[in-house]
Design an enzyme around this catalytic site. Structure first.
Site, PDB file in Angstrom:
ATOM      1  N   GLU A  16       0.837  -1.212   0.000  1.00 30.37           N
ATOM      2  CA  GLU A  16       0.000   0.000   0.000  1.00 30.37           C
ATOM      3  C   GLU A  16       0.869   1.258   0.000  1.00 30.37           C
ATOM      4  OE1 GLU A  16      -3.132  -0.032  -0.530  1.00 30.37           O
ATOM      5  OE2 GLU A  16      -3.335  -2.201  -0.350  1.00 30.37           O
ATOM      6  N   ASP A  39       3.900  -4.192  -5.742  1.00 33.83           N
ATOM      7  CA  ASP A  39       4.433  -5.482  -5.287  1.00 33.83           C
ATOM      8  C   ASP A  39       5.960  -5.437  -5.290  1.00 33.83           C
ATOM      9  OD1 ASP A  39       1.998  -6.671  -4.920  1.00 33.83           O
ATOM     10  OD2 ASP A  39       1.991  -7.771  -6.823  1.00 33.83           O
TER      11      ASP A  39
HETATM   12 ZN   LIG Z   1      -2.470  -2.488  -4.741  1.00 35.80          ZN
END
Ligand SMILES: [Zn+2]
Length: 413
Positions: free
Chosen positions: A275, A356
């Site tokens: 996030e 990621d």
């Molecule tokens: Zn995301």
């Protein structure tokens, strides 16, 4: 039938058909074999259940979209839009009130028609798969609060848009655009403190291993993290998630209690790192700019089509009005929205890979991110093998197996 009617009808039918085709492709892509990557988190029985969930929700989606298409066509071709207009006009109210009531009734009708579907989805489907925690009381309260918010937040905004187009002349679209942007930023700013607590309880995360791990990580990437909250997601569902809300100084992270319950500290830090990656890579800012530009283009085109008589004739209207024009333009704009959403999804999937990658690099534990993704898929019974065409059209996130592959590829380097 005029050109507007043909465009809108074609869009409705093409959209519906495309949905069915992609759904069928998606169902056909379901394989009995469990992907190797998931052997440690799934057994054959539970994996079968996840596929059953995909099948059930797909069939249910087919029923709702068929129902919605039929209702729209019947209402349209029986002259429903004009009939409703005559009723509301006969009350001889101020034009802005007439518009608010006209649109309000249409929205309310739509909500009433979708209510049985939403009840079935929550209390039958989600219940059968063990997700549902919503009580009938919570369900009714949610509806009430949603209605209340649409009236006090949506009402004034709609009134302003109607008033600008009614009285402000050729620059109305620009005023609407500026007004809407300021309004949306304001609502997003107050959402974490004023709106979301109406639906959920947010408790600051207690001191302990998890809190210090998150704070240490945030410091290590120089991210000013003000508030870490636990949200009682378990009030409605066992599904889990995490998200950021608000912006500027008002920004906070919310972790679902269901997420904390089912994941290790390292996985939770990885989820949070993902996030934060969205912030660090400026995805939030870019999306905001895109949606601001999108709003501007929409209002500009709306201002053009509001004066096209043909658009009103397509819906058998006796009178032209700003409020009805708003609804019809929304339908005319759908094909453009469909195409835009494909590009937005491509953009969003690219951002997910980047976030990621950020999480894998900065936590220096790519395997935690992989484990988090796997457990999240199990928590939510996600479809592990969606059809590529379905993904292309509908997925804002890449399929989990591709995300894992990408993370592993970075980790190897
Ligand atoms: Zn995301």
């Amino acid at each position: 039938m005029n050109i507007y009617a043909i465009i809108i009808l074609t869009t409705l039918l093409v959209g519906y058909t495309l949905n069915i085709i992609t759904d069928v492709l998606n169902l056909k892509a379901l394989r009995k074999e469990l992907p190797d990557e998931f052997t440690d988190v799934y057994d054959a029985e539970k994996y079968g259940k996840s596929q059953e969930y995909t099948r059930t929700t797909t069939k249910f989606g087919f029923m709702t979209s068929t129902f919605s298409l039929i209702v729209t066509l019947v209402f349209w071709f029986s002259g429903g839009f004009n009939y409703l207009d005559q009723i509301v006009r006969s009350w001889e109210l101020h034009p802005i009130w007439t518009g608010l009531i006209y649109i309000g009734i249409l929205i309310l009708l739509r909500a009433l028609l979708s209510l049985p579907f939403s009840i079935y989805s929550t209390f039958v489907i989600e219940e059968r798969f063990g997700f549902n925690k919503t009580t009938p009381a919570t369900f009714v309260l949610d509806l009430g609060k949603g209605l209340f918010l649409s009236v006090i937040i949506g009402g004034p905004l709609l009134a302003a848009v109607l008033a600008f187009f009614q009285y402000a002349g050729e620059w109305a679209w620009l005023y609407c655009w500026m007004g809407t942007v300021v309004f949306i930023l304001f609502v997003q700013y107050i959402a974490p403190t004023w709106i979301m607590p109406l639906f959920n309880k947010f408790t600051p995360l207690e001191e302990g291993e998890l809190r210090s791990a998150i704070e240490n990580y945030a410091t290590s990437v120089k991210f000013p993290l003000k508030g870490i909250f636990v949200m009682d997601g378990s009030k409605r569902s066992t599904k889990s998630n995490a998200f950021f809300t608000g912006f500027g100084k008002n920004k906070r992270i919310a972790l679902f209690d269901t997420l904390i319950e089912k994941h290790s500290v390292r996985e939770l830090v990885a989820v949070l790192a993902h996030e934060i990656g969205h912030y660090k890579k400026k995805h939030i800012l870019k999306s905001m700019i895109i949606s601001i530009l999108h709003t501007g283009v929409m209002f500009y085109l709306l201002s053009i089509f509001l004066t096209h008589q043909g658009l009103f004739e397509a819906f058998y209207m006796d009178h032209m009005s700003v409020y009805a024009g708003l609804i019809f333009f929304g339908m005319l704009f759908t094909p453009i929205e469909m195409i835009l959403s494909i590009f937005m999804n491509i953009f969003s999937r690219k951002n997910e890979y980047e976030a990621d990658g950020f999480a894998a690099a900065t936590t220096e534990q790519p395997e935690s991110m992989v484990q988090a993704l796997k457990n999240l898929s199990v928590d939510n019974l996600s479809n592990l093998t969606p059809h590529p065409f379905y993904v292309f059209l509908n997925y804002s996130h890449p399929p989990v197996l591709q995300r894992i592959k990408a993370i592993k590829a970075i980790a190897e380097v």
